[in-house]
Design a protein around this motif. Structure first.
Motif, short mmCIF file in Angstrom:
data_model
loop_
_atom_site.label_atom_id
_atom_site.label_comp_id
_atom_site.label_asym_id
_atom_site.label_seq_id
_atom_site.Cartn_x
_atom_site.Cartn_y
_atom_site.Cartn_z
N UNK A 1 40.13 15.51 -34.33
CA UNK A 1 40.03 16.89 -34.82
C UNK A 1 38.56 17.28 -34.99
N UNK A 2 37.75 16.36 -35.48
CA UNK A 2 36.33 16.64 -35.64
C UNK A 2 35.67 16.95 -34.30
N UNK A 3 36.03 16.22 -33.27
CA UNK A 3 35.47 16.46 -31.93
C UNK A 3 35.86 17.84 -31.42
N UNK A 4 37.10 18.27 -31.73
CA UNK A 4 37.54 19.59 -31.29
C UNK A 4 36.78 20.70 -32.04
N UNK A 5 36.54 20.48 -33.32
CA UNK A 5 35.76 21.45 -34.09
C UNK A 5 34.36 21.57 -33.51
N UNK A 6 33.75 20.43 -33.18
CA UNK A 6 32.40 20.44 -32.61
C UNK A 6 32.38 21.18 -31.27
N UNK A 7 33.43 21.02 -30.48
CA UNK A 7 33.51 21.73 -29.20
C UNK A 7 33.49 23.24 -29.41
N UNK A 8 34.22 23.72 -30.43
CA UNK A 8 34.23 25.15 -30.72
C UNK A 8 32.87 25.60 -31.26
N UNK B 1 47.61 20.47 -32.64
CA UNK B 1 48.63 19.81 -33.48
C UNK B 1 48.82 18.34 -33.10
N UNK B 2 48.54 18.01 -31.83
CA UNK B 2 48.77 16.64 -31.36
C UNK B 2 47.46 15.86 -31.14
N UNK B 3 46.34 16.44 -31.56
CA UNK B 3 45.04 15.76 -31.48
C UNK B 3 44.70 15.25 -30.08
N UNK B 4 44.94 16.10 -29.07
CA UNK B 4 44.66 15.70 -27.69
C UNK B 4 43.30 16.24 -27.26
#
Length: 232
Positions: A90-97, A46-49
């Motif tokens: 958010x895109x970086x977090x998606x890529x991590x998953x 939610x906080x894009x961390x």
């Protein structure tokens, strides 16, 4: 003003970096705990961390298949966030998953949507479809609670790129009644998005009143095209 502009951001970044190192390397730390409905990983989303996100998912005790309070798996939660606010973080977090070896990409949310069924709904998440279809263990035919498979959902949203990506998968199932009904209602001729048949490439055509039969994707596309033309 100088403190706020120059010093504070630096101090906060140093504190965040230190916290991330602790999260990532402390094997005894419970990173899955819930407090008043708040789960750390979803608060971070939610906080894009991004730093904190990577630190938690790299913690050996993190449950990669954790659900939020709405019954959303992590990837679906990220996809909804990215659809509304497509930030680089958010895109970086998606890529991590997507790079996770332990994530269940066939997990369904409260609406029975798998991640790919969510991703095909918007043009700005089609890049996720491109990554997901590379996974041979991904089930691309699971319908959601309104009985739409990912391919049918792509048709419904007129996402041509997603249709083409799914149409290239040899395990794509065309449901004789449901798929054609969605295509007819949306005015979409989907046969052009199905990969031409090869010696080992077949599309399963599922008929509710009979046993599933297998014909070449190319043959079935021609059949549907002919029926579509007659009905119009």
């Amino acid at each position: 003003n100088e403190f706020i502009i120059d010093v504070l951001p630096k101090k906060l970044n140093e504190a965040l970096t230190e916290a991330c190192l602790i999260i990532e390397n402390d094997a005894e730390l419970d990173v899955n705990f819930e407090l008043n409905g708040n789960i750390p990983i979803f608060t971070i989303v939610d906080n894009n961390l991004v730093k904190s996100f990577d630190a938690i998912i790299n913690n050996p005790k993190f449950n990669i298949n954790i659900l939020n309070e709405f019954g959303e798996p992590l990837l679906q939660s990220l996809l909804y966030e990215y659809r509304a606010n497509p930030t680089d973080a958010c895109k970086k977090m998606i890529i991590s998953v997507l790079n996770s070896k332990n994530y269940n990409f066939n997990a369904q949310n409260i609406n029975l949507d798998t991640a790919i069924n969510v991703a095909v709904e918007r043009a700005n998440t089609t890049w996720v479809v491109a990554e997901l279809v590379k996974n041979p263990n991904l089930d691309i035919n699971t319908p959601n609670d309104i009985n739409l498979t990912p391919f049918e959902n792509a048709i419904s949203n007129k996402n041509e790129a997603a249709m083409k990506m799914l149409g290239a998968r040899p395990d794509l199932k065309i449901r004789e009644h449901e798929t054609n009904e969605v295509a007819h209602n949306k005015g979409v001729k989907y046969e052009q998005y199905i990969k031409p048949s090869e010696s080992v490439f077949t599309t399963t055509v599922v008929n509710a009143s009979a046993n599933p039969t297998e014909i070449s994707a190319e043959e079935y596309a021609k059949m549907f095209s002919a029926c579509f033309s007659k009905s119009n």
